[in-house]
Scaffold this active site. Structure first.
Site: not given
Ligand SMILES: Cc1ncc(COP(=O)(O)O)c(C=O)c1O
Length: 387
Positions: A136, A266, A41, A222, A166, A313-315
């Site tokens: 959540r 700046y 993600k 995960r 989770h 700065c920005m860049d």
């Molecule tokens: C639902 C869920 N599973 C797994 C993960 C992966 O977690 P991590 O990056 O701590 O391995 C995340 C990440 O935030 C998550 O939101």
């Protein structure tokens, strides 16, 4: 060497061998029946979703997880055919789109299933999410769970492929709440089994969980942050090496000697006390190299630390050089030069945040260069898609 496919001298290097080795290390650490679901993600935590997904799958990850349907479709459009789970909430009216792209969605609301049942879906895989303490997303109410199970029996086009939860504190040494969540999940599995639902695909562990529960992580972990070679927290020490995949580099575009009394950037907040060689580095807050990094920030040049001086700065930003250095000299902002290193954790500590946030907030204005066996294999410069 100057890069030919983009025209700025600041880039992130993503080491795909590191991604591969981290996936392999977890695969070996985990029980034989537990596979890796690579979490890609947020553009693979800023590393680049397509390249990371391919490297993780090549290394033996079985499937992918993202937060948004958009992210899943992006992977499909790149030709990735592995199973994908969307972990975030998707609009029920978009269920047909998920089916079209063969993407599994997360479900935890009975109303979601009712609304999705009004759409043109023939067969859609869903993962039932239980909230065991994160508060959540997820089912936590038995009455609603009961109604949802009844709806699943009615709407045969929806298939419970997986069940998951989770953890909120898997990365902390105090494991009391971690254990409570594990037990709550076990209770939900028994509850489901009593109703004839015995999913083949259960998953609870993030990187911290996967590290701590090699034998109790069900069918999938995960795996996010540790696939990128970073620890979920300082307390958690995996029994194998993690290899950081992300490093950040630039090159000096200007070098000059300043005299006592000269000021920098700046606000003229930095005053030169003795003659100093000052270099200009072409990265700034427009790239996510934010102004707070000037406080104690430093970079590596010719294997030596060089402090950031004056406001970012920005860049661009300025650094105090160990001496006269040529324009074009490589600057490492995250990563190693010789025996010295600036880690993602160093930057996170400076910003009083977690390592997760750093690569996510280094913007798409910084090209990502992919390395495999020390050779460049791809470049991704998302923001300027003229490439
Ligand atoms: C639902 C869920 N599973 C797994 C993960 C992966 O977690 P991590 O990056 O701590 O391995 C995340 C990440 O935030 C998550 O939101």
């Amino acid at each position: 060497m100057v890069h030919q496919s983009f025209y700025r001298d600041t880039w992130a290097e993503i080491d795909l061998n590191a991604i591969r080795d981290n996936v392999t290390a977890f695969t070996e650490h985990l029980h034989d029946e537990t596979k890796v679901m690579a979490v890609v993600k947020a553009n693979a935590y800023g590393h680049g979703a397509i390249e990371v997904a391919k490297a993780a799958l090549e290394a033996g990850a079985d499937r992918l997880a993202v937060a948004l349907l958009d992210e899943a479709i992006h992977l499909r459009n790149a030709g990735i055919t592995a199973p994908i789970l969307v972990m975030g909430w998707v609009r029920p009216q978009d269920a047909p789109l998920a089916e079209k792209h063969d993407v599994a969605l997360t479900i935890f609301q009975k109303d979601w299933l009712r609304e999705a049942s009004l759409t043109e879906v023939n067969q859609l895989n869903l993962h039932l999410k239980f909230d065991t303490g994160m508060s959540r997303l997820g089912l936590r109410d038995e009455e609603e769970a009961q109604e949802l199970v009844a709806l699943f029996k009615k709407y045969k086009q929806f298939h419970i492929e997986g069940v998951y939860t989770h953890f909120a504190t898997a990365d902390e040494l105090d494991s009391s709440f971690f254990q409570i969540q594990q037990e709550r999940f076990r209770q939900w599995l028994i509850w489901l089994a009593d109703r004839g639902i015995e999913p083949k695909c259960c998953h609870v562990s993030n990187s911290a969980g996967a590290t701590r529960l090699p034998n109790d992580s069900y069918q999938f972990v995960r795996l996010g942050i540790s696939m990128y070679g970073l620890k979920p927290s300082a307390e958690l020490n995996p029994p194998f090496d993690l290899k950081p995949a992300f490093s950040l580099h630039s090159r000096l575009v200007h070098v000059k000697e300043l005299l006592p009394g000269d000021t920098i950037s700046y606000g003229a907040t930095y005053t030169v006390e003795e003659k100093e060689w000052i270099g200009t580095v072409p990265i700034g807050y427009g790239d996510g190299w934010i102004r707070r990094l000037a406080r104690e920030g430093r970079v590596l040049i010719n294997g030596e630390f060089a402090p950031i001086v004056g406001r970012i700065c920005m860049d661009q930003c300025m650094v105090r050089l160990p001496g006269k250095v040529d324009v074009g000299t490589k600057v490492t902002l995250i990563g190693k030069q010789g025996s010295r290193e600036i880690t993602m954790d160093n930057i996170a500590e400076q910003l009083e945040t977690i390592n997760y946030e750093i690569p996510c907030t280094l913007t798409a204005r910084i090209p990502r260069v992919y390395m495999k066996d020390k050779e460049e294999v791809a470049v991704n410069h998302q923001e300027l898609n003229f490439l």
